[in-house]
Design a protein around this motif. Structure first.
Motif, PDB file in Angstrom:
ATOM      1  N   VAL A  85       0.835  -1.205   0.000  1.00 49.66           N
ATOM      2  CA  VAL A  85       0.000   0.000   0.000  1.00 49.66           C
ATOM      3  C   VAL A  85       0.872   1.258   0.000  1.00 49.66           C
ATOM      4  O   VAL A  85       1.773   1.391   0.818  1.00 49.66           O
ATOM      5  CB  VAL A  85      -0.943  -0.007   1.236  1.00 49.66           C
ATOM      6  CG1 VAL A  85      -1.586   1.357   1.443  1.00 49.66           C
ATOM      7  CG2 VAL A  85      -2.009  -1.071   1.073  1.00 49.66           C
ATOM      8  N   LYS A  86       0.593   2.145  -0.962  1.00 47.89           N
ATOM      9  CA  LYS A  86       1.347   3.406  -1.027  1.00 47.89           C
ATOM     10  C   LYS A  86       0.548   4.560  -0.412  1.00 47.89           C
ATOM     11  O   LYS A  86       1.109   5.470   0.180  1.00 47.89           O
ATOM     12  CB  LYS A  86       1.659   3.737  -2.491  1.00 47.89           C
ATOM     13  CG  LYS A  86       2.602   2.718  -3.137  1.00 47.89           C
ATOM     14  CD  LYS A  86       3.441   3.394  -4.214  1.00 47.89           C
ATOM     15  CE  LYS A  86       4.480   2.448  -4.799  1.00 47.89           C
ATOM     16  NZ  LYS A  86       3.877   1.284  -5.511  1.00 47.89           N
ATOM     17  N   ASN A  87      -0.772   4.520  -0.636  1.00 48.58           N
ATOM     18  CA  ASN A  87      -1.624   5.571  -0.074  1.00 48.58           C
ATOM     19  C   ASN A  87      -2.611   4.946   0.901  1.00 48.58           C
ATOM     20  O   ASN A  87      -3.733   4.599   0.519  1.00 48.58           O
ATOM     21  CB  ASN A  87      -2.431   6.266  -1.181  1.00 48.58           C
ATOM     22  CG  ASN A  87      -1.563   6.655  -2.347  1.00 48.58           C
ATOM     23  OD1 ASN A  87      -0.471   7.192  -2.161  1.00 48.58           O
ATOM     24  ND2 ASN A  87      -2.023   6.357  -3.558  1.00 48.58           N
ATOM     25  N   PRO A  88      -2.194   4.766   2.152  1.00 48.46           N
ATOM     26  CA  PRO A  88      -3.129   4.130   3.095  1.00 48.46           C
ATOM     27  C   PRO A  88      -4.413   4.947   3.228  1.00 48.46           C
ATOM     28  O   PRO A  88      -4.376   6.171   3.191  1.00 48.46           O
ATOM     29  CB  PRO A  88      -2.354   4.106   4.418  1.00 48.46           C
ATOM     30  CG  PRO A  88      -1.017   4.691   4.162  1.00 48.46           C
ATOM     31  CD  PRO A  88      -0.931   5.181   2.769  1.00 48.46           C
ATOM     32  N   LEU A  89      -5.534   4.239   3.349  1.00 46.56           N
ATOM     33  CA  LEU A  89      -6.850   4.907   3.382  1.00 46.56           C
ATOM     34  C   LEU A  89      -7.202   5.287   4.819  1.00 46.56           C
ATOM     35  O   LEU A  89      -8.309   5.048   5.295  1.00 46.56           O
ATOM     36  CB  LEU A  89      -7.909   3.980   2.797  1.00 46.56           C
ATOM     37  CG  LEU A  89      -7.576   3.386   1.427  1.00 46.56           C
ATOM     38  CD1 LEU A  89      -8.684   2.448   0.981  1.00 46.56           C
ATOM     39  CD2 LEU A  89      -7.371   4.491   0.390  1.00 46.56           C
ATOM     40  N   THR A  90      -6.228   5.873   5.489  1.00 43.64           N
ATOM     41  CA  THR A  90      -6.388   6.176   6.910  1.00 43.64           C
ATOM     42  C   THR A  90      -7.621   7.036   7.171  1.00 43.64           C
ATOM     43  O   THR A  90      -7.864   8.011   6.454  1.00 43.64           O
ATOM     44  CB  THR A  90      -5.136   6.915   7.418  1.00 43.64           C
ATOM     45  OG1 THR A  90      -3.997   6.265   6.872  1.00 43.64           O
ATOM     46  CG2 THR A  90      -5.059   6.916   8.933  1.00 43.64           C
ATOM     47  N   GLU A 131      -6.619   2.467  -5.502  1.00 42.25           N
ATOM     48  CA  GLU A 131      -6.293   3.757  -4.896  1.00 42.25           C
ATOM     49  C   GLU A 131      -5.190   3.595  -3.846  1.00 42.25           C
ATOM     50  O   GLU A 131      -4.208   4.345  -3.827  1.00 42.25           O
ATOM     51  CB  GLU A 131      -7.556   4.330  -4.252  1.00 42.25           C
ATOM     52  CG  GLU A 131      -7.387   5.752  -3.731  1.00 42.25           C
ATOM     53  CD  GLU A 131      -8.639   6.230  -2.976  1.00 42.25           C
ATOM     54  OE1 GLU A 131      -9.738   5.723  -3.266  1.00 42.25           O
ATOM     55  OE2 GLU A 131      -8.479   7.083  -2.095  1.00 42.25           O
ATOM     56  N   ALA A 132      -5.335   2.587  -3.004  1.00 45.04           N
ATOM     57  CA  ALA A 132      -4.344   2.369  -1.949  1.00 45.04           C
ATOM     58  C   ALA A 132      -2.989   1.971  -2.526  1.00 45.04           C
ATOM     59  O   ALA A 132      -1.938   2.363  -2.023  1.00 45.04           O
ATOM     60  CB  ALA A 132      -4.854   1.300  -0.981  1.00 45.04           C
ATOM     61  N   GLY A 148      -1.928   2.928  -5.264  1.00 52.09           N
ATOM     62  CA  GLY A 148      -1.418   4.058  -6.039  1.00 52.09           C
ATOM     63  C   GLY A 148      -1.398   3.817  -7.536  1.00 52.09           C
ATOM     64  O   GLY A 148      -0.559   4.369  -8.254  1.00 52.09           O
TER      65      GLY A 148
END
Lengths: 664, 132, 265
Positions: free
Chosen positions: C141-146, C258-259, C261
């Motif tokens: 995961v590059k963009n964690p969906l925090t 999305e996560a 990237g």
């Protein structure tokens, strides 16, 4: 050569109706060894027995064959008859021509032919019978009761009152079991604590009873009359004999966030605790999983506040070995996990609870002080839905539920519903049921009162789905009589979870070599006639470990088990069954096959010195049967590849002679 | 009206095709308690089980209930006895639409039902459920 | 690694994104989805009748194609997955059914090898959990969906019938929740997540479909979900069209892409 008498019974018309008894007696006259053969109307009657005795004396008989009913019925009778006439009781054989012939055949010719064949087989066997004498073993006059719930308590008290010593092993810090957690008891609604705690005190004060609390059975050896048991007394880090139970440590302990198992995790206790006010023994226990001192060495508050000096952080488990004449399993039950029934949203909402949790919510000593409050927000619930048979009668889902009826749920649900309506008339109470099962004294009347006097809504149907939404529990269910699907906005949902045997029962059964059914309930020796005895000699069953039971039934069974134990312990010596296995050491090749199949642990292997033909000696490993433990099942004789193992009274050559006689 | 013989043959075919043994039903009503299409059905899941067991099949064949089952299998998984009512409903529906000219949905009806987001999956599912 | 892939009718048409992103995400996680040659539509729903043969042949052909390449068969659409897995199960357990199917397959092909359910069928989510592993997904995961509160929508097809699908606990599933956690999102548990959206009934009874779909979304919303994810185009259609539109409905692959990237490549 044997001198055999044959006695054919008419059993009124039971046998004579379908078997030509005269023809049978006549045909068997010419069998080898037979010197007299006759028939009579009722062989088991006094006159019939006199006739046998007379024949034995007059004809100097050495063995007899009685063609009559099942040996389960009258074998013992005829053995006594034979013994009183001076021949060994094991020289008697029964040919079962009632259950196996007259009751299952309609045709007289066929029945007669079969009766003759069975008679011939019995004669063939008697020709090879030898007199047998049962052995004797001494009895240790002390009983062990495993489990300290109401079943174990009642059994222990009854045995102790008869003058025998009893030890109770309980794995929790206190005796009392499930009943201590209950609020009121059906059908009379007396408070569980009020009737249980006096019994707990009786146990504590009884000079013949010792309680090993916070202890488990580690190993069991020996056999009926002479069990050798090792008990592990787990370290509770409190000196039991010094602790006064004042409870100061449990108030001062800084670790306050331990889920309280007595209240099923609905509130917290300290790391050092006494489960409830009336605990027996009333002694504190330190929970090693949560105690800061035991985990990190920093704290020691309980030790500082204890005026008696009872805290001992260095305490170790202790192993105690003791001998017992009898063992009673009273390991009890637990509700099953609701994890696999999440259509009822048990894991999703705190307001979906089990009936045992409801019991704690109603209890004055429970987490809410006896006020009925929702676990989620502490509000008073107005609409309460009870769901019966959650996980019971569940055949399709062996991995999540139980196929059997849990028996107690109909009554405790009626109790919950009634008490709720009684205390809180502003509530609406629904009970969803499949069947209402109330066969017990005053049980159905009790259930009807819940409906008729207390206005509980009993609905024939089942809940299909519970959805927690906006602080409510949306209950979707069927009403089969109205042919409607119902949608109820409930505040609280109570699940009558199926019950299962305690997890400790299976390993215990292995140690006891006692048999269990597929549900891990202990099996009784006979479901009707020996309901409190295990098939393993000297092992008795008390309470729900044998099957689901309510309190009245548990207490009756506990008393019955005690009576059986007392009957055993009252004897100085035990007379064994001489029909046990024995191994011909010269033929035994030491393969262990018999040891593996023996369900009773009766076979051990020893190294024994043998003289060889050349006069040298050799050590060989051979099987040895303990005749006091062997139950004569014969598994070993079948498993033995060398034919060394034989069952006395049912020897291989005797069985073959019977088969040959039948196939002749 | 179907003759008694026809009725019995139909019943046997339904049981064979569904693999359901209605004798296992203990009449708890959980299938109907869980059914999402309950209110739209004239005959409910537990009644399907009972009626097929009793050979009372005609009313089921004629009822719209057979087209209301969503085949969500909730009754299959939640039944404590493994009766699997949805399979019975399906077998009754097949017993109807397998007959000549008995399709519940006809391809010609479809164009009027379309909208631009409607997934192909919906059409094939519906055709499989409503037509042979 | 390479696996056989059955896209299904809708992933070729209305749900091209679902197809595209599945392939791209799989590739990013080291799995190549090899589309089966000449696959045919699964039919959308499994006909439970044991004497229904012809409607299940297309699934068997796909299963055989994967077996020929000694590969697992992966689907993304919940419906295809349900139909193919149930068909495979029937081939394994119903000898009468398997015999008749194999007889069909022999027509015009005397060399045909009989099939008895040897192929392993996996949903893309199972591929992520059991083959790739959620910990590897998490590592990629590059963009964690925090902070994103997402509700998993299982519907019926992914889980049921539980014994056949053998994917997760039917009443208390966790596979999509664990997937969401791997992406850094916060799963929202709500009771209606395994209840039916209405399925094909929407074609002739919009009212019933609306009742079912809106109950699902209302529950998700009240539990605090800002969006729900699904693997089924029909669920998505129903929830969006008939569900009242209170909560957005997206494909699970969209969040995954999305996560990782790779959404906008």
């Amino acid at each position: 050569m044997q001198r055999i008498g044959v006695f054919v019974c008419h059993c009124g018309t039971n046998i004579a109706g379908t078997v030509d008894v005269k023809a049978v007696a006549e045909a068997l006259k010419s069998e080898p060894g037979v010197v007299v053969s006759r028939e009579y109307q009722y062989m088991c009657s006094q006159a019939g027995q006199d006739l046998i005795r007379e024949d034995i004396r007059e004809n100097k008989l050495t063995g007899i064959v009685v063609c009559s009913c099942s040996p389960r019925m009258h074998e013992a009778t005829f053995r006594k008859t034979a013994a009183s006439a001076g021949i060994n009781p094991y020289m008697v054989e029964i040919a079962n021509i009632r259950e196996q012939v007259s009751w299952v055949h309609k045709d007289m010719a066929q029945g007669t032919e079969k009766a003759i064949i069975l008679g011939r087989a019995a004669i063939a066997k008697v020709n090879l019978n030898t007199p047998l004498t049962p052995g004797e073993t001494p009895v240790t006059k002390r009983a062990l009761v495993i489990g300290g719930g109401i079943a174990g308590i009642q059994t222990a008290l009854d045995i102790a009152d008869a003058g025998f010593e009893v030890d109770i092993v309980e794995k929790q810090p206190t005796i009392g079991g499930k009943m201590a957690q209950l609020d009121k008891t059906f059908p009379t609604l007396d408070c569980a604590a009020c009737i249980l705690t006096p019994k707990m005190v009786d146990v504590a004060q009884h000079e013949k009873i010792r309680i090993f609390s916070y202890s488990e059975v580690e190993s069991i050896g020996g056999f009926v009359g002479n069990f050798e048991v090792t008990i592990r007394k787990k370290a509770r880090y409190v000196k039991e004999e010094i602790c006064t139970g004042c409870g100061l440590c449990t108030e001062m302990c800084p670790q306050k966030k331990v889920p309280n198992e007595f209240n099923l995790g609905m509130d917290n206790r300290r790391a050092v605790y006494i489960p409830f006010a009336q605990a027996v023994p009333k002694v504190a226990t330190i929970d090693a999983d949560y105690c800061t001192m035991l985990k990190s060495g920093k704290c020691g508050v309980c030790s500082k506040v204890c005026t008696a000096g009872a805290i001992d952080y260095k305490q170790k488990d202790e192993l105690i070995s003791e001998k017992y004449g009898a063992i009673v399993a009273a390991t009890g039950f637990n509700p099953i996990s609701m994890d696999k029934f999440d259509e009822f949203a048990y894991s999703q909402s705190k307001d979906v609870i089990t009936s045992l949790e409801y019991e704690r919510l109603m209890n004055a000593a429970g987490p809410t002080g006896g006020k009925l409050l929702r676990p989620s927000d502490g509000e008073h619930p107005h609409t309460i839905v009870f769901v019966q048979c959650v996980g019971s009668r569940c055949e399709a889902c062996a991995e999540k539920g139980k196929e059997y009826c849990s028996k107690i749920c109909c009554m405790y649900t009626a109790k919950h519903a009634m008490l709720t309506r009684d205390k809180y008339p502003d509530t609406d109470v629904y009970v969803f049921y499949i069947d209402v099962r109330t066969p017990g004294k005053n049980f159905d009347e009790f259930y009807r009162r819940a409906v008729e006097e207390y206005g509980v809504h009993y609905i024939k149907g089942m809940v299909g789905k519970v959805v927690p939404e906006g602080g409510k529990l949306k209950v979707q269910a069927s009403d089969m009589l109205a042919n409607k699907q119902l949608h109820i906005d409930a505040d609280l949902v109570v699940l009558a979870a199926a019950i299962e045997p305690d997890k400790s029962a299976r390993p215990l059964a292995t140690m006891l070599t006692a048999s269990m059914d597929t549900n891990d309930f202990f099996t009784e020796a006979h479901p009707k006639l020996r309901p409190v005895e295990s098939p393993t000699a000297g092992v008795f069953l008390s309470g729900a470990c044998q099957g689901p039971k309510d309190i009245p039934e548990t207490v009756s069974q506990a008393g019955a088990a005690a009576a059986k134990v007392i009957g055993l312990l009252a004897k100085d010596k035990l007379t064994g069954n001489p029909c046990v296995a024995s191994s011909d050491e010269l033929m035994c090749n030491g393969c262990s096959s018999c040891e593996k199949v023996c369900p009773y642990g009766a076979i051990t292997y020893i190294d024994k010195e043998f003289r060889m033909p050349d006069r040298s000696t050799r050590i060989r490993r051979v099987a040895q049967v303990n005749p006091a433990v062997c139950q004569g099942c014969g598994c070993c004789t079948v498993a033995c590849p060398s034919g060394a193992m034989n069952l006395r009274g049912f020897a291989n050559d005797q069985i073959m002679a019977e088969v040959d006689a039948i196939c002749k | 009206m179907a003759t008694e013989k026809q009725n019995e043959m139909r019943r046997e075919q339904i049981l064979r095709s569904s693999g359901v043994n209605p004798r296992k039903c203990m009449k708890c009503g959980k299938c109907s308690g869980t059914c999402p299409a309950y209110d739209e059905m004239e005959w409910h899941p537990h009644q399907f089980v009972q009626m097929v067991a009793d050979g009372d099949i005609e009313p089921l064949l004629k009822s719209d209930s057979i087209y209301k089952c969503l085949t969500c299998f909730a009754c299959v998984d939640r039944c404590p006895r493994g009766v699997e009512p949805a399979k019975l409903v399906e077998a009754v529906r097949l017993s109807v639409i397998r007959e000549q000219g008995a399709n519940h949905m006809k391809p010609d009806d479809i164009p009027a039902m379309l909208d631009e987001d409607l997934p192909q999956q919906l059409l094939v599912s519906a055709l499989r459920k409503y037509a042979k | 690694m390479k696996v056989s892939y059955f896209p299904g009718c809708t992933l070729r048409t209305k749900a091209r994104d679902l197809d595209l992103l599945s392939r791209r995400c799989a590739e990013a996680l080291g799995v190549t989805l090899e589309e089966i040659d000449d696959w045919q539509c699964c039919g959308g729903v499994f006909t439970t009748a044991r004497d229904e043969i012809a409607t299940k042949l297309s699934s068997v052909r796909a299963l055989k194609a994967a077996k020929a390449k000694d590969q697992m068969l992966v689907t993304v659409c919940s419906a295809c997955h349900n139909v193919i897995k149930q068909t495979n199960h029937a081939m394994q357990t119903d000898s009468d059914f398997a015999l008749r199917v194999n007889n069909y397959m022999n027509i015009g092909d005397p060399e045909n090898q009989p099939y008895y359910g040897e192929t392993k069928v996996l949903h893309f989510l199972e591929l992520l959990r059991d083959v790739v592993g959620f910990e590897r997904v998490q590592a990629a995961v590059k963009n964690p969906l925090t902070g994103r509160r997402i509700g998993a929508y299982y519907g019926c097809l992914l889980l049921r019938p539980g014994k056949t699908m053998a994917m997760d606990d039917v009443e208390n599933p966790s596979i999509i929740e664990d997937f969401l956690r791997a992406l850094g999102a916060e799963p929202v548990i709500y009771a209606m997540r395994n209840e039916c959206c209405g399925g094909y009934i929407t074609l002739e009874d919009k009212g019933l479909a609306a009742k079912k779909s809106s109950a699902v979304l209302a529950d998700a919303k009240s539990a605090g979900a800002e969006a729900v994810i699904t693997a089924c185009p029909l669920c998505k259609y129903n929830l969006e069209k008939n569900g009242g539109g209170e909560v957005p409905v997206i494909y699970f692959t969209e969040l995954l892409a999305e996560a990782l990237g790779i959404k906008e490549d």
